[in-house]
Design a protein around this motif. Structure first.
Motif, PDB file in Angstrom:
ATOM      1  N   THR A 121      17.827  40.837  17.644  1.00  0.00           N
ATOM      2  CA  THR A 121      17.648  39.914  19.074  1.00  0.00           C
ATOM      3  C   THR A 121      17.621  38.656  17.870  1.00  0.00           C
ATOM      4  OG1 THR A 121      15.309  40.902  19.136  1.00  0.00           O
ATOM      5  CG2 THR A 121      17.391  41.105  20.746  1.00  0.00           C
ATOM      6  N   THR A 123      14.890  35.319  17.935  1.00  0.00           N
ATOM      7  CA  THR A 123      14.045  34.464  19.591  1.00  0.00           C
ATOM      8  C   THR A 123      13.684  32.619  18.276  1.00  0.00           C
ATOM      9  OG1 THR A 123      12.911  36.308  19.890  1.00  0.00           O
ATOM     10  CG2 THR A 123      12.016  34.465  20.559  1.00  0.00           C
ATOM     11  N   ARG A 124      14.429  32.231  19.660  1.00  0.00           N
ATOM     12  CA  ARG A 124      13.522  30.684  18.746  1.00  0.00           C
ATOM     13  C   ARG A 124      12.817  29.974  19.451  1.00  0.00           C
ATOM     14  NH1 ARG A 124      19.620  28.539  16.861  1.00  0.00           N
ATOM     15  NH2 ARG A 124      19.484  29.717  15.520  1.00  0.00           N
ATOM     16  N   THR A 128      14.660  34.417  23.328  1.00  0.00           N
ATOM     17  CA  THR A 128      14.741  35.722  22.527  1.00  0.00           C
ATOM     18  C   THR A 128      17.045  35.996  23.165  1.00  0.00           C
ATOM     19  OG1 THR A 128      13.055  36.444  22.323  1.00  0.00           O
ATOM     20  CG2 THR A 128      14.565  38.364  22.670  1.00  0.00           C
TER      21      THR A 128
END
Ligand code: PEP
Ligand code: MN
Length: 445
Positions: A121, A123-124, A128
Motif C-alpha cells: 500500500t 499512504t498520502r 491509504t
C-alpha cells in the motif's frame, strides 16, 4: 505445454508480488487473448544472445543493459524510444572504442512494465491505497479507481512492447545505428558538457577510422547495423506464462515477450513460483542477488536454474550498494567459481544505492553508483574472475533524478525535471560519464 508448469500449478506453489485481480473472468479472457498473439522475439535470437552472454562471461565481450526502471504506456512514444536507444548506442560506442571490447546491448525496454514493491500500500496525507505496481497492473494516479489492478493492461503491455520493439528494430537495422551517425547521436545539449565534448572528440577519431576503412575497401555489415536485445523483469505470472511458447525448431519453451528476462531480488526465493517458471524456459535469464544472498543461495539458484551449467544461460546481477559490495561480493563469486558454476556477472549499481532526499524525492548519488561499479571491478580483478557487464537505469532525456555527476546536480535540483514513476535514472550526460568511467575500469582489467 511440455515441462512448463501450468498457471494453476505456479499459483499453488506461490508467487510473490502478484496483483490481486477482482474479476477472474476478465483476467482469464486477457490471458487467453495473449496466448493467441504473435511472438515479439524469436527463439533463435534468444539463443544468439545466450552465446554473446557466454562470451561476456569469458571476458570476450561486455554487457551493457540499460533503460527505464519502469516504462509507462504514456511514454512509449517514438521520441522517447529513439532517445533511449541513442544514449545506449553512445554508451556502447564509448565502451567499444575506449576499451576495445565488443558490447552486448540489452535494453530494459519493450516489456519493463511491472514493478515489485516493498509495500502493498501507499499512504498520502492519511489516505491509504494499493501501491502502484507498474502500468502492467494499475495506474500511477493516486485515486482508488486508478489503483485497482486491471487485467486489460496486460494486453496493453503486449501492444506497447510490440510497437516499441518494432521501432527499435527499425532504428537498429535501418540506418540510425550506422556508425557514421556517431556525431549525430550527440545533441547540442550533451555536446556542451565535458562528457559530451569528450565523446565528440572520440566520434571524430571513429569517423576518421571509418573513412580510412572505406578507402581501403572495407565496409562490413557491422558498420551499418547493431544487434540490440530487449529485456524485462518477468514478474506477473499471467503475462509471462501466456507469452511462453514452444519453439518449433527445438521443441523447447521460450518466453517470447523479450530476449532476456530476469528474476528480481524480491522473487528469487528458491521455493517460489518465479524460480519454478524460469527453470522451464530456454531464454538467457538473469537473477538479482542483493546483500542478503549467501553463497549457498547463489549455488542453489544456479543448480535449479541452470542444472546443465550451460554457458550464457544464467547471469547473476549483483546489487549490493557501494558500501557493501567490497565485503559482500567476494564470498559469492569465490564460492560460485570454486564450484565450477558457469555464470556471467553483471553489476547493478542502482538498486543498492537508493535513498530519500531531504526534499522527499527518491534518489541516488552518482558517486555511489560509480563506486559500486568500481568495487565490482576491484572484486573481480582481485579474484581473477570476469566482470561481465553493467545494468543501469537511465534515460535519453535530461531529467534530474540522480544527484551529482559532472553537472553537480544537488538535492534541490531534483524538482526541476523528476519524471520517473519508480526509481531515479541517470540522465544522458550522467550516462555518458558513466560509460567513460567504466571504459577506464575495463581497459585497466
Ligand atoms: C529493478 O531492477 O528495477 C528492481 C526492482 O531491482 P531489484 O529486484 O534488484 O530490487
Ligand atoms: Mn528500479
Amino acid at each position: 505445454m511440455s515441462n512448463v508448469p501450468s498457471l494453476e500449478q505456479l499459483h499453488a506453489i506461490g508467487a510473490r508480488q502478484q496483483p490481486t485481480y477482482d474479476d477472474p473472468a476478465a483476467l482469464a479472457a486477457a490471458v487467453e487473448r495473449l496466448r493467441t498473439l504473435p511472438p515479439l522475439v524469436f527463439a533463435g535470437e534468444c539463443d544468439e544472445l545466450k552465446e554473446k552472454i557466454a562470451a561476456a562471461s569469458r571476458g570476450e565481450a561486455f554487457i551493457l543493459q540499460g533503460g527505464d526502471c519502469a516504462e509507462t504506456f504514456a511514454d512509449a512514444t517514438a521520441d522517447n524510444t529513439r532517445n533511449k536507444l541513442r544514449v545506449l548506442l553512445q554508451m556502447a560506442v564509448v565502451l567499444t572504442y575506449a576499451a576495445s571490447v565488443p558490447v552486448v546491448k540489452i535494453g530494459r525496454l519493450a516489456g519493463q512494465y511491472a514493478k515489485p514493491r516493498s509495500s502493498d500500500t501507499e499512504t498520502r496525507d492519511g489516505v491509504t491505497l494499493p501501491a502502484y505496481r507498474g502500468d502492467a497492473v494499475n495506474g500511477y494516479d493516486f485515486t482508488p479507481e486508478s489503483r485497482i489492478p486491471d487485467p486489460q493492461r496486460l494486453l496493453e503491455v503486449y501492444h506497447h512492447s510490440a510497437s516499441t520493439l518494432n521501432l527499435v528494430r527499425a532504428f537498429t537495422t535501418g540506418g540510425y545505428a550506422d556508425l557514421r551517425q556517431v556525431h549525430a547521436w550527440n545533441s547540442e545539449f550533451v555536446r556542451n558538457s565535458p562528457a559530451g565534448a569528450r565523446y565528440e572528440a572520440m566520434a571524430g577519431e571513429i569517423e576518421r577510422a571509418l573513412t580510412f576503412m572505406q578507402a581501403i575497401g572495407a565496409d562490413p555489415d557491422e558498420f551499418h547495423r547493431v544487434d540490440f536485445y530487449s529485456s524485462h523483469e518477468a514478474l506477473i505470472m499471467e503475462y509471462e506464462h501466456a507469452m511462453t511458447r514452444i519453439d518449433s525448431r527445438t521443441e523447447s519453451p521460450y518466453n517470447v515477450s523479450g530476449h532476456f528476462v530476469w528474476i528480481g531480488e524480491r522473487t528469487r526465493n528458491l521455493d517460489g513460483a518465479h524460480v519454478e517458471y524460469f527453470r522451464s524456459i530456454r531464454n538467457p535469464i538473469g537473477c538479482k542477488l542483493g546483500p542478503s544472498a549467501t553463497a549457498d543461495d547463489a549455488l542453489a539458484l544456479a543448480a535449479r536454474l541452470n542444472p546443465e551449467n550451460e554457458p550464457g544461460r544464467l547471469t547473476f546481477i549483483t546489487r549490493f550498494g557501494a558500501d557493501k559490495v567490497r565485503d559482500g561480493l567476494p564470498g559469492l563469486v569465490e564460492k560460485v567459481t570454486a564450484e565450477g558454476v558457469d555464470v556471467a556477472w553483471i553489476c547493478d549499481p542502482m538498486h543498492g544505492n537508493t535513498f530519500s532526499a531531504s526534499t522527499g524525492y527518491k534518489t541516488r548519488r552518482f558517486e555511489d553508483v560509480l563506486d559500486e561499479v568500481r568495487g565490482f571491478f576491484e572484486v573481480h580483478r582481485g579474484l581473477g574472475t570476469v566482470p561481465g557487464g553493467i545494468l543501469v537505469e537511465n534515460t535519453g532525456d535530461d531529467v534530474t533524478e540522480v544527484i551529482g555527476g559532472g553537472e553537480e546536480l544537488d538535492e534541490h535540483g531534483l524538482a526541476h525535471r523528476y519524471e520517473s514513476v519508480v526509481d531515479p535514472r541517470l540522465n544522458r550526460v550522467q550516462s555518458l560519464e558513466m560509460a567513460f568511467q567504466v571504459a577506464e575500469f575495463l581497459s585497466a582489467r
